[in-house]
Design a protein around this motif. Structure first.
Motif, short mmCIF file in Angstrom:
data_model
loop_
_atom_site.label_atom_id
_atom_site.label_comp_id
_atom_site.label_asym_id
_atom_site.label_seq_id
_atom_site.Cartn_x
_atom_site.Cartn_y
_atom_site.Cartn_z
N GLY A 71 -0.30 4.18 4.26
CA GLY A 71 -0.81 2.90 4.71
C GLY A 71 0.18 2.09 5.52
N LEU A 72 1.47 2.42 5.40
CA LEU A 72 2.49 1.71 6.19
C LEU A 72 2.23 1.89 7.68
CD1 LEU A 72 5.72 2.60 4.19
CD2 LEU A 72 4.49 0.43 4.20
N LYS A 73 1.71 3.05 8.05
CA LYS A 73 1.41 3.32 9.45
C LYS A 73 0.36 2.34 9.97
CE LYS A 73 0.37 7.18 12.51
NZ LYS A 73 0.05 8.59 12.60
N ALA A 74 -0.64 2.04 9.14
CA ALA A 74 -1.69 1.09 9.53
C ALA A 74 -1.14 -0.33 9.63
CB ALA A 74 -2.84 1.15 8.54
N VAL A 75 -0.23 -0.69 8.71
CA VAL A 75 0.38 -2.03 8.76
C VAL A 75 1.19 -2.18 10.04
CG1 VAL A 75 2.05 -3.59 7.66
CG2 VAL A 75 0.44 -2.33 6.26
N GLU A 76 1.97 -1.16 10.37
CA GLU A 76 2.78 -1.20 11.59
C GLU A 76 1.90 -1.31 12.83
OE1 GLU A 76 5.04 2.36 11.10
OE2 GLU A 76 6.44 1.43 9.70
N ALA A 77 0.81 -0.54 12.86
CA ALA A 77 -0.12 -0.59 14.01
C ALA A 77 -0.78 -1.96 14.11
CB ALA A 77 -1.18 0.50 13.87
N LEU A 78 -1.13 -2.54 12.98
CA LEU A 78 -1.75 -3.86 12.99
C LEU A 78 -0.79 -4.90 13.54
CD1 LEU A 78 -4.07 -5.75 12.27
CD2 LEU A 78 -3.18 -5.86 9.94
N HIS A 79 0.46 -4.86 13.12
CA HIS A 79 1.44 -5.83 13.62
C HIS A 79 1.81 -5.59 15.08
CE1 HIS A 79 2.28 -8.58 10.39
NE2 HIS A 79 1.99 -7.58 9.58
N ALA A 80 1.71 -4.36 15.53
CA ALA A 80 1.96 -4.07 16.94
C ALA A 80 0.86 -4.66 17.81
CB ALA A 80 2.08 -2.57 17.17
N ALA A 98 7.31 -1.49 2.51
CA ALA A 98 6.10 -2.22 2.90
C ALA A 98 6.45 -3.53 3.59
CB ALA A 98 5.24 -2.50 1.66
N VAL A 99 7.39 -4.26 3.05
CA VAL A 99 7.79 -5.54 3.65
C VAL A 99 8.46 -5.31 5.00
CG1 VAL A 99 9.27 -7.56 3.34
CG2 VAL A 99 7.89 -6.73 1.45
N LYS A 100 9.28 -4.28 5.09
CA LYS A 100 9.94 -3.97 6.38
C LYS A 100 8.92 -3.60 7.45
CE LYS A 100 14.55 -2.57 4.97
NZ LYS A 100 15.51 -1.45 4.91
N SER A 101 7.81 -2.99 7.06
CA SER A 101 6.80 -2.60 8.05
C SER A 101 5.92 -3.76 8.47
CB SER A 101 5.94 -1.45 7.52
OG SER A 101 5.09 -1.93 6.51
N GLY A 102 6.06 -4.90 7.78
CA GLY A 102 5.30 -6.09 8.18
C GLY A 102 4.37 -6.64 7.14
N ALA A 103 4.29 -6.02 5.98
CA ALA A 103 3.43 -6.54 4.91
C ALA A 103 4.03 -7.83 4.36
CB ALA A 103 3.28 -5.51 3.81
N VAL A 104 3.17 -8.78 4.01
CA VAL A 104 3.65 -10.04 3.45
C VAL A 104 3.80 -9.98 1.95
CG1 VAL A 104 2.75 -11.47 5.32
CG2 VAL A 104 1.33 -11.06 3.32
N ASP A 105 3.18 -8.98 1.31
CA ASP A 105 3.30 -8.84 -0.14
C ASP A 105 2.95 -7.41 -0.53
OD1 ASP A 105 3.78 -9.48 -2.79
OD2 ASP A 105 2.47 -11.24 -2.78
N TYR A 106 3.16 -7.10 -1.79
CA TYR A 106 2.99 -5.77 -2.32
C TYR A 106 2.43 -5.91 -3.72
CZ TYR A 106 4.66 -1.14 -3.84
OH TYR A 106 4.75 0.13 -4.32
N LEU A 107 1.25 -5.39 -3.98
CA LEU A 107 0.60 -5.52 -5.28
C LEU A 107 0.30 -4.16 -5.89
CD1 LEU A 107 -2.05 -8.26 -4.37
CD2 LEU A 107 0.16 -8.61 -5.48
N SER A 108 0.41 -4.08 -7.21
CA SER A 108 0.07 -2.84 -7.91
C SER A 108 -1.43 -2.79 -8.15
CB SER A 108 0.79 -2.79 -9.26
OG SER A 108 2.17 -2.71 -9.06
N LYS A 109 -1.98 -1.57 -8.09
CA LYS A 109 -3.41 -1.37 -8.36
C LYS A 109 -3.60 -1.19 -9.86
CE LYS A 109 -5.74 1.45 -5.60
NZ LYS A 109 -6.01 2.63 -4.78
N PRO A 110 -4.72 -1.58 -10.40
CA PRO A 110 -5.83 -2.22 -9.71
C PRO A 110 -5.53 -3.71 -9.53
CG PRO A 110 -6.39 -1.90 -12.01
CD PRO A 110 -5.03 -1.29 -11.80
N ASP A 123 0.41 -11.83 14.53
CA ASP A 123 0.11 -12.91 13.59
C ASP A 123 -0.72 -12.44 12.38
OD1 ASP A 123 -2.15 -12.49 15.23
OD2 ASP A 123 -2.91 -14.49 14.75
N ALA A 124 -1.12 -11.19 12.36
CA ALA A 124 -1.93 -10.67 11.26
C ALA A 124 -1.11 -10.65 9.96
CB ALA A 124 -2.42 -9.26 11.58
N ARG A 125 -1.79 -10.88 8.86
CA ARG A 125 -1.15 -10.87 7.54
C ARG A 125 -1.71 -9.68 6.76
NH1 ARG A 125 1.65 -15.21 6.01
NH2 ARG A 125 1.13 -14.93 3.82
N ALA A 126 -0.83 -8.82 6.31
CA ALA A 126 -1.26 -7.63 5.58
C ALA A 126 -0.50 -7.52 4.26
CB ALA A 126 -1.02 -6.38 6.41
N ILE A 127 -1.16 -6.94 3.27
CA ILE A 127 -0.51 -6.64 2.01
C ILE A 127 -0.73 -5.17 1.68
CG2 ILE A 127 -0.72 -8.99 1.10
CD1 ILE A 127 -2.97 -7.93 -0.71
#
Length: 189
Positions: free
Chosen positions: A76-85, A107-119, A89-93
């Motif tokens: 999913g980091l690939k999708a976060v990086e693509a979104l920020h590219a 995750a934070v380095k790739s541009g995510a604003v937070d990281y949550l455990s599932k569920p 201004d997009a916010r992703a977790i």
């Protein structure tokens, strides 16, 4: 708690763009979370693979993203990086069932604003996405012990060194035999 909920509802009401991309390969969880986010006012596009997410991002990058870390066709980091590219201004977790310090940092380095455990609860997801000011998140109920954090870090470096004990020991500045003893033990609680 009601103050936080009210602040979140007010913040959602002021959003001009409520588009959200939900990427998760667990169909029941994805559908349940998509419904919950839609009921809170988001316009959700739910997909199950990195390839689908990249197509959505390319066609129309959303304002928000909720991405699973480990998927069948990639990370999913690939999708976060693509979104920020495409939309800085997009916010992703990131969501994951395999929580550890190293992946949270990635995750934070790739541009995510937070990281949550599932569920993850939909309210927690919305709080993380909107990061309502003046409302600090509650501390975790079961934080990792210092021994566990150390063990997670050692495991991450070991994985990055392709399970080469000598190279890992050199990078961690510890004796190789000490590292071997640590690696032979079970993970601390």
């Amino acid at each position: 708690m009601d103050d936080v909920k009210t602040a979140i509802e007010q913040k959602i009401a002021t959003l001009t763009d409520r588009t959200l991309l939900l990427l998760d390969d667990d169909a029941p969880f994805r559908q349940r979370l998509a419904r919950a986010l839609e009921s809170r006012g988001f316009s959700v596009t739910a997909v199950e693979s990195v390839a689908e997410a990249l197509k959505v991002i390319e066609a129309s990058p959303p304002a928000f993203g909720v991405m699973d870390m480990r998927l069948e066709d990639g990370n999913g980091l690939k999708a976060v990086e693509a979104l920020h590219a495409k939309r800085p201004d997009a916010r992703a977790i990131m969501l994951t069932g395999y929580g550890n310090i190293a992946t949270a940092v990635a995750a934070v380095k790739s541009g995510a604003v937070d990281y949550l455990s599932k569920p993850a609860d939909a309210d927690d997801v919305v709080k993380a996405l909107l990061a309502v000011e003046d409302h600090a998140p509650a501390p975790p109920e079961n934080p990792m012990s210092a021994d566990r954090v150390r063990w997670e870090h050692i495991q991450r470096v070991y994985a990055l060194c392709n399970q080469n004990v000598s190279e890992t020991a050199r990078r961690l500045n510890m004796h190789r035999r000490t590292l071997q003893r640590i690696l032979a033990k079970k993970a601390p609680k």
